[in-house]
Design a protein around this motif. Sequence first.
Motif, PDB file in Angstrom:
ATOM      1  N   ALA A  10      -4.999  -3.636  10.957  1.00 22.94           N
ATOM      2  CA  ALA A  10      -5.461  -4.436   9.832  1.00 22.94           C
ATOM      3  C   ALA A  10      -6.091  -5.735  10.303  1.00 22.94           C
ATOM      4  CB  ALA A  10      -4.296  -4.726   8.881  1.00 22.94           C
ATOM      5  N   LEU A  51      -7.549  -5.341  -0.802  1.00 19.77           N
ATOM      6  CA  LEU A  51      -6.581  -6.390  -1.099  1.00 19.77           C
ATOM      7  C   LEU A  51      -7.156  -7.390  -2.089  1.00 19.77           C
ATOM      8  CD1 LEU A  51      -3.797  -7.559  -0.611  1.00 19.77           C
ATOM      9  CD2 LEU A  51      -4.743  -8.886   1.273  1.00 19.77           C
ATOM     10  N   GLU A 111      -7.993 -12.152   7.968  1.00 14.38           N
ATOM     11  CA  GLU A 111      -8.736 -12.052   6.716  1.00 14.38           C
ATOM     12  C   GLU A 111      -7.817 -11.673   5.550  1.00 14.38           C
ATOM     13  OE1 GLU A 111     -12.117 -12.059   4.107  1.00 14.38           O
ATOM     14  OE2 GLU A 111     -11.486 -13.099   5.938  1.00 14.38           O
ATOM     15  N   LEU A 112      -6.905 -10.736   5.756  1.00 14.11           N
ATOM     16  CA  LEU A 112      -5.976 -10.370   4.684  1.00 14.11           C
ATOM     17  C   LEU A 112      -5.060 -11.536   4.331  1.00 14.11           C
ATOM     18  CD1 LEU A 112      -4.945  -6.690   5.555  1.00 14.11           C
ATOM     19  CD2 LEU A 112      -6.812  -7.504   4.111  1.00 14.11           C
ATOM     20  N   THR A 113      -4.666 -12.295   5.340  1.00 17.75           N
ATOM     21  CA  THR A 113      -3.843 -13.483   5.076  1.00 17.75           C
ATOM     22  C   THR A 113      -4.619 -14.494   4.239  1.00 17.75           C
ATOM     23  OG1 THR A 113      -2.606 -13.156   7.140  1.00 17.75           O
ATOM     24  CG2 THR A 113      -2.552 -15.359   6.170  1.00 17.75           C
ATOM     25  N   VAL A 162      -5.139  -0.713   4.851  1.00 19.86           N
ATOM     26  CA  VAL A 162      -5.570  -1.675   3.833  1.00 19.86           C
ATOM     27  C   VAL A 162      -6.796  -2.448   4.314  1.00 19.86           C
ATOM     28  CG1 VAL A 162      -4.896  -3.659   2.437  1.00 19.86           C
ATOM     29  CG2 VAL A 162      -3.195  -1.904   3.009  1.00 19.86           C
ATOM     30  N   SER A 163      -7.862  -2.421   3.517  1.00 14.48           N
ATOM     31  CA  SER A 163      -9.071  -3.162   3.841  1.00 14.48           C
ATOM     32  C   SER A 163      -9.082  -4.481   3.085  1.00 14.48           C
ATOM     33  CB  SER A 163     -10.308  -2.346   3.459  1.00 14.48           C
ATOM     34  OG  SER A 163     -10.429  -2.267   2.038  1.00 14.48           O
ATOM     35  N   PRO A 164      -9.858  -5.461   3.547  1.00 14.60           N
ATOM     36  CA  PRO A 164      -9.984  -6.715   2.803  1.00 14.60           C
ATOM     37  C   PRO A 164     -10.465  -6.513   1.372  1.00 14.60           C
ATOM     38  CG  PRO A 164     -10.810  -6.996   5.031  1.00 14.60           C
ATOM     39  CD  PRO A 164     -10.538  -5.541   4.861  1.00 14.60           C
ATOM     40  N   VAL A 212       2.095  -6.088   4.223  1.00 19.32           N
ATOM     41  CA  VAL A 212       1.165  -5.211   4.934  1.00 19.32           C
ATOM     42  C   VAL A 212       1.683  -4.976   6.343  1.00 19.32           C
ATOM     43  CG1 VAL A 212      -1.242  -4.832   5.612  1.00 19.32           C
ATOM     44  CG2 VAL A 212      -0.740  -6.311   3.664  1.00 19.32           C
ATOM     45  N   TRP A 223       4.111  -9.927   6.977  1.00 17.89           N
ATOM     46  CA  TRP A 223       3.534  -8.950   7.897  1.00 17.89           C
ATOM     47  C   TRP A 223       4.625  -8.129   8.564  1.00 17.89           C
ATOM     48  CZ3 TRP A 223      -1.307  -7.372   8.269  1.00 17.89           C
ATOM     49  CH2 TRP A 223      -2.294  -8.165   7.693  1.00 17.89           C
ATOM     50  N   ASP A 272       0.826  -1.206   0.000  1.00 18.06           N
ATOM     51  CA  ASP A 272       0.000   0.000   0.000  1.00 18.06           C
ATOM     52  C   ASP A 272       0.861   1.257   0.000  1.00 18.06           C
ATOM     53  OD1 ASP A 272      -0.185   1.200   3.102  1.00 18.06           O
ATOM     54  OD2 ASP A 272       0.225  -0.942   3.017  1.00 18.06           O
TER      55      ASP A 272
END
Length: 407
Positions: free
Chosen positions: A179, A155, A183-185, A150-152, A168, A197, A117
Amino acid sequence: MDRADGLAHYRKRFAGAETDLVYFDGNSLGRPPLSAIERMGDFMRDGWGERLIRGWDEAWLQLPVEIGDRIGRAVIEAKAGQTVIGDSTTVLLYKLARAAVDAQVARDPRRREIVVDTDNFPTDRYVLDGIANERGMKLRWIDVDISTGVSPEQLAEAVGPETALVVVSHVAYRSAYLADAPELTRIAHDAGALILWDLCHSAGSVPVRADAWGFDLAVGCTYKYLNGGPGSPAFAYVRDDLQAVITQPIQGWFGTRDMFAMGPDYEPEPSIRRFLSGTSPIVGMLPMEETLAMIEEAGMPALRAKSVALTSFAITLADDWLGPLGVTLASPAESEERGGHVTLHHPAMREVTARLWQRDVIPDYRDPGGLRIGLSPLSTSFEEVHRGLAATRDVLKTVLLERAGLA
């Protein structure tokens, strides 16, 4: 609030906590524990001064993994053998990111994109830009609001069959946006990407569940909430099943299977030690053990609860005292979306920060117009927050009056 604080007694264990200075920068450099000061003196006299080179065989060679395992156990919930103390944050970011993209390209030559980002910490962005140039890859930027992160949804839109690696920050350095790590993972993994991370602003302040959340790789510094001291070495997390898959790019003798064989060829150690390179920075590792002992004693859930209470208190005072002066919150208002610091925005904040330092009130400043208040749950009191925000109110009033020609 201080009388009701179950962690209040830890404050007296830190140097300078008994003075009138207000320290709002624990998210950049933590206060030194008094026991760390004593320990370093003992080490200089006895560990180094008396044992000399024998110290390596007796203890020092094992410290990177031993302290790494303590961080894994107490701070990021990772089982043993996955976390190690190594180089600076920047060097470890380079090692893990470069190793990850090389492994991904070898597996699938289409994967030539790194997702990051636009408001990630500068060293992350610079390192990734250098790797992209080195390896003929492309950076795919996620354009984020600097008051969040950063939102899901962002991404999910950015990743795809060409994504090799996602990088991130768990807590955004500017806004403190927390974050959604699991969920991002998951989103990165669903796209076939690895994720790295940056835990610099969360380790020791926000609970992390590296194993349960399925982390691939992580890097975190130790001079913020872990109080390791200026330039203390960073830690790296590499999930155990990835350790034999990725090849770290800086091949040094501390990462070899038999370092004292000094053979003609590089043969990496099969364990997490393979991510070491040169001689371990022993002096820089020792102070953080004192804070790790406190974290082990108190537990991360208690530290998080205190951190939320401190930042919520700071926001309440800022709303009451600074809002009428034009200050706005540049961090998430909801505690579940916020890490361990708070950023307050006003065009005059650069000058306010400089004047506060002259009054022994120490926040830091981040463009554009951000006064950043870092509140370490082990060493910060509620009374300290109250005094610091009162001083901020008074200084800002003075600056605004001067600018209006009324003072």
